[in-house]
Scaffold this motif. Structure first.
Motif, PDB file in Angstrom:
ATOM      1  N   ARG A   1      53.940  21.257  37.431  1.00 53.14           N
ATOM      2  CA  ARG A   1      55.208  21.018  38.115  1.00 53.14           C
ATOM      3  C   ARG A   1      56.226  22.092  37.749  1.00 53.14           C
TER       4      ARG A   1
ATOM      5  N   ARG B   1      42.322  14.281  42.632  1.00 54.37           N
ATOM      6  CA  ARG B   1      41.484  13.169  42.183  1.00 54.37           C
ATOM      7  C   ARG B   1      40.371  12.903  43.184  1.00 54.37           C
TER       8      ARG B   1
ATOM      9  N   ALA C   1      46.364   2.380  43.261  1.00 51.93           N
ATOM     10  CA  ALA C   1      47.436   3.130  42.599  1.00 51.93           C
ATOM     11  C   ALA C   1      46.824   4.456  42.160  1.00 51.93           C
TER      12      ALA C   1
ATOM     13  N   ASP D   1      52.337  15.131  41.980  1.00 51.15           N
ATOM     14  CA  ASP D   1      52.179  15.114  40.520  1.00 51.15           C
ATOM     15  C   ASP D   1      51.280  16.249  40.030  1.00 51.15           C
TER      16      ASP D   1
ATOM     17  N   ASP E   1      39.372  13.653  37.662  1.00 52.08           N
ATOM     18  CA  ASP E   1      40.811  13.878  37.725  1.00 52.08           C
ATOM     19  C   ASP E   1      41.093  15.269  37.176  1.00 52.08           C
TER      20      ASP E   1
ATOM     21  N   THR F   1      44.032  18.480  36.809  1.00 52.02           N
ATOM     22  CA  THR F   1      45.385  18.999  36.985  1.00 52.02           C
ATOM     23  C   THR F   1      45.236  20.376  37.612  1.00 52.02           C
TER      24      THR F   1
ATOM     25  N   HIS G   1      48.282   7.992  42.250  1.00 55.57           N
ATOM     26  CA  HIS G   1      49.042   9.110  41.685  1.00 55.57           C
ATOM     27  C   HIS G   1      50.404   8.617  41.210  1.00 55.57           C
ATOM     28  N   SER G   2      51.033   9.411  40.362  1.00 61.35           N
ATOM     29  CA  SER G   2      52.358   9.053  39.852  1.00 61.35           C
ATOM     30  C   SER G   2      53.486   9.574  40.739  1.00 61.35           C
ATOM     31  N   ASP G   3      53.133  10.302  41.804  1.00 54.86           N
ATOM     32  CA  ASP G   3      54.121  10.810  42.760  1.00 54.86           C
ATOM     33  C   ASP G   3      53.489  10.768  44.152  1.00 54.86           C
ATOM     34  N   SER G   4      54.213  11.186  45.162  1.00 51.69           N
ATOM     35  CA  SER G   4      53.769  11.076  46.549  1.00 51.69           C
ATOM     36  C   SER G   4      52.468  11.828  46.804  1.00 51.69           C
TER      37      SER G   4
ATOM     38  N   ASN H   1      48.031  16.654  40.562  1.00 48.11           N
ATOM     39  CA  ASN H   1      46.662  16.249  40.260  1.00 48.11           C
ATOM     40  C   ASN H   1      45.795  16.174  41.511  1.00 48.11           C
TER      41      ASN H   1
END
Length: 65
Positions: free
Chosen positions: A55, A37, A9, A33, A49, A51, A11-14, A35
């Protein structure tokens, strides 16, 4: 024959791009998202990680090279 070895798991988005570094034990991923990584594939752990993109208008980090 291809088969999945591990699911992470990440990222929080594609996820939009991945690239291998070094001798193939480090993976870098970026996603919508915003980021970036860095992953140690020997341990399946995120080692850094960042940023890299805030967005705005549903944009994200799109490409690695």
């Amino acid at each position: 024959l291809d088969k999945m070895i591990k699911e992470i798991a990440a990222h929080s988005d594609s996820v939009t791009s991945v690239i291998f570094r070094g001798e193939g034990y480090e993976l870098v991923s970026c996603a919508h998202d915003g980021n970036l990584r860095f992953w140690d594939l020997r341990k399946y752990k995120c080692i850094s990680d960042l940023t890299v993109h805030l967005r705005k208008y549903d944009e994200g980090a799109l490409c690695l090279s």
